[in-house]
Enzyme design. Structure first.
Site, short mmCIF file in Angstrom:
data_model
loop_
_atom_site.label_atom_id
_atom_site.label_comp_id
_atom_site.label_asym_id
_atom_site.label_seq_id
_atom_site.Cartn_x
_atom_site.Cartn_y
_atom_site.Cartn_z
N GLU A 1 40.44 16.68 31.17
CA GLU A 1 39.37 17.65 31.37
C GLU A 1 38.94 17.63 32.83
O GLU A 1 38.80 16.56 33.43
CB GLU A 1 38.14 17.34 30.51
CG GLU A 1 38.33 17.46 29.02
CD GLU A 1 37.02 17.20 28.25
OE1 GLU A 1 35.93 17.19 28.89
OE2 GLU A 1 37.09 16.98 27.03
N GLU B 1 36.54 10.65 25.11
CA GLU B 1 35.37 10.09 25.77
C GLU B 1 34.62 9.02 24.96
O GLU B 1 33.45 9.21 24.59
CB GLU B 1 34.40 11.21 26.17
CG GLU B 1 35.01 12.16 27.20
CD GLU B 1 34.02 13.15 27.79
OE1 GLU B 1 32.87 13.24 27.30
OE2 GLU B 1 34.39 13.82 28.77
#
Length: 309
Positions: free
Chosen positions: A244, A128
């Site tokens: 995710e 991320e």
């Protein structure tokens, strides 16, 4: 490791836990549970930046490296693929220029350490990217990190994802290096007011409590988001890995199970591999206190009937 990772789960909050956040002990028996349930892959988020020197050569703490090794060995010895990443390097995202040399040095050490490991171990360069680490800064740093890895691991599967926290909508801004052993990743938590309702670290999340997930509009949004990602993957010749996706424990279990089933089934229909977030803490599909799977979530992920044993 081929570039299709199948069905996976994150062993989150074990090697990446933040101060004050949930933490999961890295018990070997958890890998038995994952393999026995029928998963193919474990994603191991690792907060290397909290366990390495602040100055050059940025040496990783050997005791922490041994903990990561234990997780890698536990997964590989049970026939699982394993993805090791760099997780929660927030300082890099806040000040990319200052931390880029350390980030590259970390990958130099990680890659060299695991160079002799079997091909079922893959690397994910950064979880991320966000903040000041915009696409214009992340793309060249990604290419540099890949070059560092390739110096010792020329053929290992490497996972790359876009800035803006690996969001599906950020894929078009990802510059993909010319490399035949890449896999692209996105994370999927839409709609946020459902998946993160009640999450303590999200401002205003308590106001979302009670938000369900059940109508055609919700389903169509998922279809559109994932179809767009799949189209990007086809255009670039890259397999997609949803590294995710998950819904927080304060959402209603019925809605969590419906959402999880739908995202998982759409991903598989589109040829994507995936890893659920996460095994055993606040999004967990497994209940460590009871020592058993939360059956609605296990069935949502694996699609098989409820077990009696």
């Amino acid at each position: 490791m081929d570039r299709g990772l199948g069905r996976g789960i994150n062993i989150g909050n074990a090697l990446d836990a933040l101060d004050g956040g949930p933490e999961l002990p890295l018990h070997e028996r958890y890998f038995d549970e994952v393999a026995g349930a029928g998963f193919d892959t474990v994603r191991l988020p690792v907060r290397w930046s909290a366990h390495a020197a602040a100055t050059a050569p940025y040496t990783i703490d050997p005791a922490f490296l041994a903990r990561v090794d234990a997780g890698v060995h536990a997964a590989l010895s049970r026939g699982l693929n394993v993805v090791v990443n760099v997780h929660h390097y927030d300082e890099l995202c806040a000040a990319p220029a200052a931390h880029a040399p350390r980030f590259l040095a970390l990958w130099g050490q990680i890659a060299a350490h695991y160079a002799g490991y079997e091909a079922r171990l893959g690397f994910e360069l950064l979880n991320e990217p966000h903040g000041a680490l915009t696409a214009s800064r992340w793309n060249p740093l990604l290419a540099q990190a890949l070059a560092v890895v390739r110096a010792s691991n020329p053929d290992r599967t490497v996972i790359v994802g876009p800035a803006d926290r690996n969001d599906v909508a950020a894929l078009p801004a990802l510059a993909v290096p010319d490399d035949g052993h890449l896999l692209a990743t996105v994370h999927y938590y839409a709609p946020l007011d459902f998946t993160h309702q009640g999450a303590s670290w999200v401002a205003g999340a308590d106001a979302w409590l009670g938000r369900g997930w059940e109508d055609a509009g919700d389903e169509n949004a998922v279809r559109d988001d994932l179809a767009g990602a799949a189209a990007w993957g086809r255009q670039h010749g890259l397999p997609l890995f949803i590294g995710e996706f998950g819904a927080h424990e304060r959402a209603g279990m019925d809605s969590r199970a419906r959402w999880t089933t739908f995202v998982r089934s759409e991903a598989e229909r589109l040829g994507m591999s995936w890893a659920y977030w996460e095994f055993g803490t606040d999004f967990g599909a497994f209940d460590p206190e009871r020592g058993s799977w939360r059956e609605p979530l296990r069935r949502a992920l694996l699609g098989d009937p409820e077990r009696t044993a």
